[in-house]
Design a protein around this motif. Structure first.
Motif, PDB file in Angstrom:
ATOM      1  N   VAL A 123       0.858  -1.190   0.000  1.00 17.90           N
ATOM      2  CA  VAL A 123       0.000   0.000   0.000  1.00 17.90           C
ATOM      3  C   VAL A 123       0.887   1.230   0.000  1.00 17.90           C
ATOM      4  O   VAL A 123       1.833   1.319   0.788  1.00 17.90           O
ATOM      5  CB  VAL A 123      -0.919   0.036   1.237  1.00 17.90           C
ATOM      6  N   LYS A 124       0.560   2.175  -0.883  1.00 19.94           N
ATOM      7  CA  LYS A 124       1.279   3.442  -0.887  1.00 19.94           C
ATOM      8  C   LYS A 124       0.323   4.545  -0.443  1.00 19.94           C
ATOM      9  O   LYS A 124       0.189   4.823   0.729  1.00 19.94           O
ATOM     10  CB  LYS A 124       1.858   3.740  -2.275  1.00 19.94           C
ATOM     11  N   ASP A 125      -0.374   5.156  -1.395  1.00 16.14           N
ATOM     12  CA  ASP A 125      -1.348   6.187  -1.056  1.00 16.14           C
ATOM     13  C   ASP A 125      -2.703   5.535  -0.813  1.00 16.14           C
ATOM     14  O   ASP A 125      -3.136   4.684  -1.584  1.00 16.14           O
ATOM     15  CB  ASP A 125      -1.467   7.216  -2.188  1.00 16.14           C
ATOM     16  N   LEU A 126      -3.359   5.936   0.261  1.00 23.86           N
ATOM     17  CA  LEU A 126      -4.638   5.340   0.611  1.00 23.86           C
ATOM     18  C   LEU A 126      -5.540   6.422   1.191  1.00 23.86           C
ATOM     19  O   LEU A 126      -5.384   6.827   2.338  1.00 23.86           O
ATOM     20  CB  LEU A 126      -4.442   4.209   1.637  1.00 23.86           C
ATOM     21  N   GLU A 127      -6.498   6.885   0.378  1.00 23.88           N
ATOM     22  CA  GLU A 127      -7.414   7.898   0.884  1.00 23.88           C
ATOM     23  C   GLU A 127      -8.373   7.285   1.889  1.00 23.88           C
ATOM     24  O   GLU A 127      -8.585   6.077   1.927  1.00 23.88           O
ATOM     25  CB  GLU A 127      -8.196   8.532  -0.274  1.00 23.88           C
ATOM     26  N   ASP A 128      -8.979   8.150   2.693  1.00 19.25           N
ATOM     27  CA  ASP A 128      -9.793   7.685   3.811  1.00 19.25           C
ATOM     28  C   ASP A 128     -10.987   6.860   3.351  1.00 19.25           C
ATOM     29  O   ASP A 128     -11.320   5.838   3.968  1.00 19.25           O
ATOM     30  CB  ASP A 128     -10.270   8.887   4.636  1.00 19.25           C
ATOM     31  N   ARG A 129     -11.635   7.271   2.278  1.00 19.90           N
ATOM     32  CA  ARG A 129     -12.807   6.527   1.802  1.00 19.90           C
ATOM     33  C   ARG A 129     -12.429   5.120   1.345  1.00 19.90           C
ATOM     34  O   ARG A 129     -13.145   4.155   1.607  1.00 19.90           O
ATOM     35  CB  ARG A 129     -13.480   7.287   0.653  1.00 19.90           C
ATOM     36  N   SER A 130     -11.298   4.999   0.679  1.00 18.29           N
ATOM     37  CA  SER A 130     -10.839   3.675   0.240  1.00 18.29           C
ATOM     38  C   SER A 130     -10.462   2.809   1.435  1.00 18.29           C
ATOM     39  O   SER A 130     -10.742   1.600   1.456  1.00 18.29           O
ATOM     40  CB  SER A 130      -9.645   3.819  -0.698  1.00 18.29           C
ATOM     41  N   ALA A 131      -9.820   3.420   2.434  1.00 17.21           N
ATOM     42  CA  ALA A 131      -9.444   2.670   3.628  1.00 17.21           C
ATOM     43  C   ALA A 131     -10.677   2.125   4.335  1.00 17.21           C
ATOM     44  O   ALA A 131     -10.704   0.966   4.768  1.00 17.21           O
ATOM     45  CB  ALA A 131      -8.634   3.566   4.575  1.00 17.21           C
ATOM     46  N   ARG A 132     -11.710   2.961   4.455  1.00 19.09           N
ATOM     47  CA  ARG A 132     -12.949   2.510   5.088  1.00 19.09           C
ATOM     48  C   ARG A 132     -13.628   1.428   4.252  1.00 19.09           C
ATOM     49  O   ARG A 132     -14.181   0.456   4.785  1.00 19.09           O
ATOM     50  CB  ARG A 132     -13.888   3.703   5.273  1.00 19.09           C
ATOM     51  N   ARG A 133     -13.556   1.558   2.939  1.00 19.59           N
ATOM     52  CA  ARG A 133     -14.151   0.554   2.045  1.00 19.59           C
ATOM     53  C   ARG A 133     -13.505  -0.809   2.256  1.00 19.59           C
ATOM     54  O   ARG A 133     -14.187  -1.840   2.285  1.00 19.59           O
ATOM     55  CB  ARG A 133     -13.987   1.013   0.597  1.00 19.59           C
ATOM     56  N   LEU A 134     -12.182  -0.831   2.424  1.00 13.81           N
ATOM     57  CA  LEU A 134     -11.493  -2.095   2.638  1.00 13.81           C
ATOM     58  C   LEU A 134     -11.857  -2.701   3.983  1.00 13.81           C
ATOM     59  O   LEU A 134     -11.994  -3.919   4.113  1.00 13.81           O
ATOM     60  CB  LEU A 134      -9.978  -1.884   2.549  1.00 13.81           C
ATOM     61  N   GLN A 135     -12.025  -1.847   4.995  1.00 12.59           N
ATOM     62  CA  GLN A 135     -12.410  -2.367   6.301  1.00 12.59           C
ATOM     63  C   GLN A 135     -13.793  -3.019   6.247  1.00 12.59           C
ATOM     64  O   GLN A 135     -13.994  -4.108   6.781  1.00 12.59           O
ATOM     65  CB  GLN A 135     -12.413  -1.251   7.344  1.00 12.59           C
ATOM     66  N   LEU A 136     -14.737  -2.375   5.585  1.00 13.10           N
ATOM     67  CA  LEU A 136     -16.086  -2.940   5.476  1.00 13.10           C
ATOM     68  C   LEU A 136     -16.063  -4.236   4.667  1.00 13.10           C
ATOM     69  O   LEU A 136     -16.799  -5.188   4.971  1.00 13.10           O
ATOM     70  CB  LEU A 136     -17.019  -1.927   4.819  1.00 13.10           C
ATOM     71  N   ALA A 137     -15.203  -4.284   3.643  1.00 16.94           N
ATOM     72  CA  ALA A 137     -15.127  -5.482   2.808  1.00 16.94           C
ATOM     73  C   ALA A 137     -14.594  -6.672   3.596  1.00 16.94           C
ATOM     74  O   ALA A 137     -15.145  -7.781   3.520  1.00 16.94           O
ATOM     75  CB  ALA A 137     -14.244  -5.215   1.592  1.00 16.94           C
ATOM     76  N   VAL A 138     -13.525  -6.476   4.369  1.00 16.93           N
ATOM     77  CA  VAL A 138     -12.946  -7.591   5.116  1.00 16.93           C
ATOM     78  C   VAL A 138     -13.882  -8.041   6.236  1.00 16.93           C
ATOM     79  O   VAL A 138     -13.934  -9.218   6.588  1.00 16.93           O
ATOM     80  CB  VAL A 138     -11.548  -7.224   5.661  1.00 16.93           C
TER      81      VAL A 138
END
Length: 245
Positions: A123-138
């Protein structure tokens, strides 16, 4: 509780290392959570032992026929190295993406699948919305997502990882003299974040040529002066309270 209500409850998988498990809530990694391994410099797998650490953490999650997904857009993976760590090659899915939007979409789809036990990605750049999306997915998939990051990026673009380790490569004092020991990889780990756990806990762990944990007890690992000073500062008020009682 509200943040984790959608993920499987009460399921924790041991890392296989007693030293690491003692640092974790409920002695393991929670199903449906993200783990972040940060190092001092950027890397896309090549020359960085953090991938070995991630693979060893992921291995117990492949029981019951589940799959390991690895994002390798730079084509740096080496099948013999994976086999040496006892990762079943027939249950590895490799994702290669050309842009950030495809990367996020691929991670989202893989993490949501209940057939995926674990996922590893740089992971390099990770905006907040994408980070939250990954948390909900896992949380929906119930597996484990392992993010490999460099320290600068992790500080600038924080993720929603439940557990965060600072990783530094280390060397055993016997590595220079023993050919067998030369095949070992050692790491100094510092726990930066974990729910309900004191941060700045340090352990030293290694992985041998057979892909098994080796290491020393947390209490025997030399602590920095800064860490010891913080412990003493926390201990003083407690002694005063006891004296006052």
């Amino acid at each position: 509780s509200l943040e984790t209500a959608q993920r499987p409850q009460g399921i924790y998988v041991s890392s296989g290392s007693e030293s690491m498990d003692r640092c974790l809530p409920n002695c393991g990694y929670a199903a449906g959570s993200l783990v972040e391994l940060t190092c001092e410099r950027p890397s896309h797998f090549s020359g960085w032992g953090g991938l070995s650490l991630a693979l060893r953490i992921a291995r117990p999650w492949l029981d019951d026929g589940k799959y390991l997904v690895i994002v390798d857009s730079h084509r740096r993976l080496c099948a013999p190295s994976l086999a040496a760590l006892k990762i079943p090659l027939e249950r590895i899915i490799v994702i290669r993406t050309d842009n950030a939007s495809d990367w996020v979409w691929g991670l989202d789809q893989a993490l949501r699948s209940r057939a995926v036990g674990a996922l590893i990605t740089p992971v390099k750049d990770l905006e907040d919305r994408s980070a939250r999306r990954l948390q909900l997915a896992v949380e929906q998939g119930g597996g484990l997502g392992i993010l490999l990051r460099d320290r600068v990026s992790a500080n600038r673009y924080p993720s929603w990882a439940e557990v965060q380790w600072q990783v530094r490569s280390a060397a055993s004092k016997d590595q220079a003299t023993s050919p067998r020991v030369m095949m070992q990889r050692w790491f100094d780990l510092e726990l930066l974040r974990a729910p309900g756990r004191q941060s700045n806990r340090r352990i030293r762990l290694g992985i041998d040529s057979q892909g098994e944990w080796i290491g020393c007890d947390e209490r025997k690992y030399p602590q920095s002066a800064e860490h010891l000073a913080a412990q003493l500062a926390m201990a003083t008020p407690r002694r005063r309270d006891m004296a006052a009682g």
